[in-house]
Structures are given as structure tokens and as C-alpha cells.
Write an enzyme that holds these catalytic residues in place. Structure first.
Site, PDB file in Angstrom:
ATOM      1  N   ASP A  11      -9.368   0.449  -7.249  1.00  0.00           N
ATOM      2  CA  ASP A  11      -8.116  -0.280  -7.093  1.00  0.00           C
ATOM      3  C   ASP A  11      -7.349  -0.076  -8.404  1.00  0.00           C
ATOM      4  O   ASP A  11      -7.943   0.270  -9.425  1.00  0.00           O
ATOM      5  CB  ASP A  11      -8.439  -1.767  -6.861  1.00  0.00           C
ATOM      6  CG  ASP A  11      -7.205  -2.625  -6.877  1.00  0.00           C
ATOM      7  OD1 ASP A  11      -6.237  -2.297  -6.168  1.00  0.00           O
ATOM      8  OD2 ASP A  11      -7.194  -3.634  -7.629  1.00  0.00           O
ATOM      9  N   ASP A  13      -4.150  -2.197  -9.732  1.00  0.00           N
ATOM     10  CA  ASP A  13      -3.671  -3.398 -10.431  1.00  0.00           C
ATOM     11  C   ASP A  13      -4.830  -4.359 -10.682  1.00  0.00           C
ATOM     12  O   ASP A  13      -5.451  -4.857  -9.744  1.00  0.00           O
ATOM     13  CB  ASP A  13      -2.599  -4.103  -9.589  1.00  0.00           C
ATOM     14  CG  ASP A  13      -1.340  -3.258  -9.424  1.00  0.00           C
ATOM     15  OD1 ASP A  13      -0.914  -2.639 -10.406  1.00  0.00           O
ATOM     16  OD2 ASP A  13      -0.797  -3.218  -8.306  1.00  0.00           O
TER      17      ASP A  13
HETATM   18  C1  BG6 Z   1      -1.242  -4.866  -5.507  1.00  0.00           C
HETATM   19  C2  BG6 Z   1      -1.020  -6.005  -6.474  1.00  0.00           C
HETATM   20  O1  BG6 Z   1      -1.978  -3.851  -6.107  1.00  0.00           O
HETATM   21  O2  BG6 Z   1       0.026  -4.333  -5.101  1.00  0.00           O
HETATM   22  C3  BG6 Z   1      -0.128  -7.059  -5.857  1.00  0.00           C
HETATM   23  O3  BG6 Z   1      -2.286  -6.568  -6.816  1.00  0.00           O
HETATM   24  C4  BG6 Z   1       1.166  -6.421  -5.383  1.00  0.00           C
HETATM   25  O4  BG6 Z   1       0.151  -8.075  -6.788  1.00  0.00           O
HETATM   26  C5  BG6 Z   1       0.864  -5.273  -4.430  1.00  0.00           C
HETATM   27  O5  BG6 Z   1       1.975  -7.386  -4.699  1.00  0.00           O
HETATM   28  C6  BG6 Z   1       2.124  -4.564  -3.942  1.00  0.00           C
HETATM   29  O6  BG6 Z   1       2.750  -3.931  -5.039  1.00  0.00           O
HETATM   30  P1  BG6 Z   1       4.189  -3.314  -4.989  1.00  0.00           P
HETATM   31  O7  BG6 Z   1       4.285  -2.585  -6.318  1.00  0.00           O
HETATM   32  O8  BG6 Z   1       4.250  -2.370  -3.841  1.00  0.00           O
HETATM   33  O9  BG6 Z   1       5.163  -4.427  -4.861  1.00  0.00           O
HETATM   34 MG    MG Z   2      -6.235  -5.392  -7.807  1.00  0.00          MG
END
Ligand code: BG6
Ligand code: MG
Length: 219
Positions: A11, A13
Site C-alpha cells: 500500500d 499512503d
Molecule cells: C488512500 C488514502 O491511499 O487513498 C486515503 O489512505 C485517500 O486517505 C485515498 O482518501 C484516495 O486518495 P486520492 O488521492 O485518490 O484522493
Molecule cells: Mg494506507
């Protein structure tokens, strides 16, 4: 056996880099502008959930029309893009580089499976885009985590079976997704990750060898 592990799927984030805080700050900025109160534990509520689901959790039972929802998600993403523009390789979390280097030495493939539509941009800023053998994000698959699609896509691209792959996750939806796909799962952090096969607070000082041995002991 540990020798059977042919791929690591990360993963992004909260595992490779701490963008959790940047997602949080972007939503806080939007919430302040539109006058939405911040739910308790909002930071952890965002972990691993889609942009749409994050907005739903911020709205906390309130509803807005689709046009407003789209505008708010677009605005939050603009703030997020402004934050991630400053990311450098220094933002890679402890332990990740050593594990990637060791995977290369052992001929183990590496991929990222992220719910974020910004995943490729973030990986480029971190200098990791070219180090990955596959990258999946939600634009490529029909169902987000906790469904297994993101991980299955990555495994398919790498040409490995889920049972030959170790997933690294910091969110319970992500752990659930990987388990649903039949992957080995390393859970990171202190959230409800009890379904992970192996757990660490973070990867600081944790070697790939230690992880592979912990997985092998479960087989
Ligand atoms: C995930 C994060 O990886 O991605 C979330 O943990 C986030 O917090 C989600 O909302 C979607 O991300 P993005 O960049 O497409 O808005
Ligand atoms: Mg994560």
C-alpha cells in the site's frame, strides 16, 4: 516456505510514506472553508478509504448534492496536490528502502497497490516509480478496497499467485482486501489490524529476512 514468496505488494499512503497527514490537512482546509465540523478521530477514519468515502465520513450523516460533492472533492484534491508537490525521497518511511534493496538482491518483485488516484505522482516524487514492477490504482479496477481487486491486478501484472505474495498495509480495509484475495499480510501501525498475519508498529529496523521467516512460520 519463505523461498516461495515471489512478490511484495505495498500500500502507498501510510506504508511507503506518511501522506495520511497530508490527506487529513487537505480535508481540514476544505472543512474550514465550507463550515463542516471535524468528526472525532477523523485522521484515522481517512486511512485507506476512497476520496468519496472520505467526504462521506466528513459529512457525518449530512448530505450535499452531487455537484457540491464533486466540487468539494476536486478542491480537496487541489490542496492535496499542493502538499505532495513538495514530497522528496526523504519522505520515504524508515525500513522501506532496505526492504526494496533486499527484494532486488533476492529477485523478489515489487509492486504498489493504492486507493489513491495520485499514487503514480507520489511515487515519482519519492523517486520510487521506476523501482516498482507494477503499480495499481483505483482507475484500473472496478472495486476499491476492502475488495481484493487492487492487489489481484498487481499480482496478475507481476505473474505471481496471491499465496506467493506479501502485502504491506496500514488500514483495516486494506488488510481485509488482501486477506480476501488470499495474500499474506503484514499489518503496520496500531489500528484494528488483527486480521493481518504478521504485525509491526512500523518497518523501522525490520528486515525482509525477518518478515519472510515470520510468514514461513505460518505456512
Ligand atoms: C488512500 C488514502 O491511499 O487513498 C486515503 O489512505 C485517500 O486517505 C485515498 O482518501 C484516495 O486518495 P486520492 O488521492 O485518490 O484522493
Ligand atoms: Mg494506507
Amino acid at each position: 516456505m519463505a523461498e516461495d514468496i515471489r512478490a511484495l505488494i505495498f500500500d502507498l499512503d501510510g506504508v511507503i510514506t506518511d501522506t495520511v497527514e497530508l490527506h487529513y490537512r487537505s480535508w481540514i482546509q476544505l472543512a474550514g472553508e465550507v463550515g463542516l465540523p471535524i468528526p472525532a478521530d477523523f485522521r484515522d477514519m481517512l486511512r485507506g478509504v476512497s476520496r468519496r468515502e472520505s467526504l462521506k465520513r466528513l459529512l457525518n450523516g449530512h448530505t450535499v448534492d452531487e455537484e457540491t460533492a464533486q466540487e468539494w472533492m476536486r478542491r480537496k484534491n487541489m490542496y492535496y496536490l499542493a502538499f505532495i508537490a513538495f514530497l522528496t525521497p526523504e519522505a520515504i518511511l524508515p525500513g522501506i528502502m532496505a526492504i526494496l534493496d533486499d527484494a532486488d538482491r533476492r529477485g523478489i518483485k515489487k509492486a504498489v497497490a493504492s486507493s489513491s488516484m495520485n499514487a503514480k505522482f507520489v511515487l515519482r516524487k519519492l523517486g520510487l516509480f521506476d523501482r516498482m514492477d507494477a503499480i495499481s490504482d483505483t482507475s484500473m479496477i472496478p472495486r476499491a478496497k476492502p475488495e481484493p481487486d487492487l492487489f489481484m491486478w498487481a499480482a496478475g501484472r507481476l505473474g505471481v499467485l496471491p499465496s506467493e505474495s506479501v502485502v504491506f498495509e496500514d488500514a483495516s480495509d486494506g488488510v481485509q482486501a488482501a486477506r480476501a484475495g488470499g495474500f499474506w499480510v503484514v499489518g503496520l501501525g496500531d489500528l484494528a489490524l488483527e486480521k493481518a498475519h504478521v504485525r509491526y508498529p512500523d518497518l523501522s529496523g525490520i528486515s525482509l529476512d525477518e518478515i519472510l521467516k515470520a510468514v514461513a512460520a505460518l505456512q
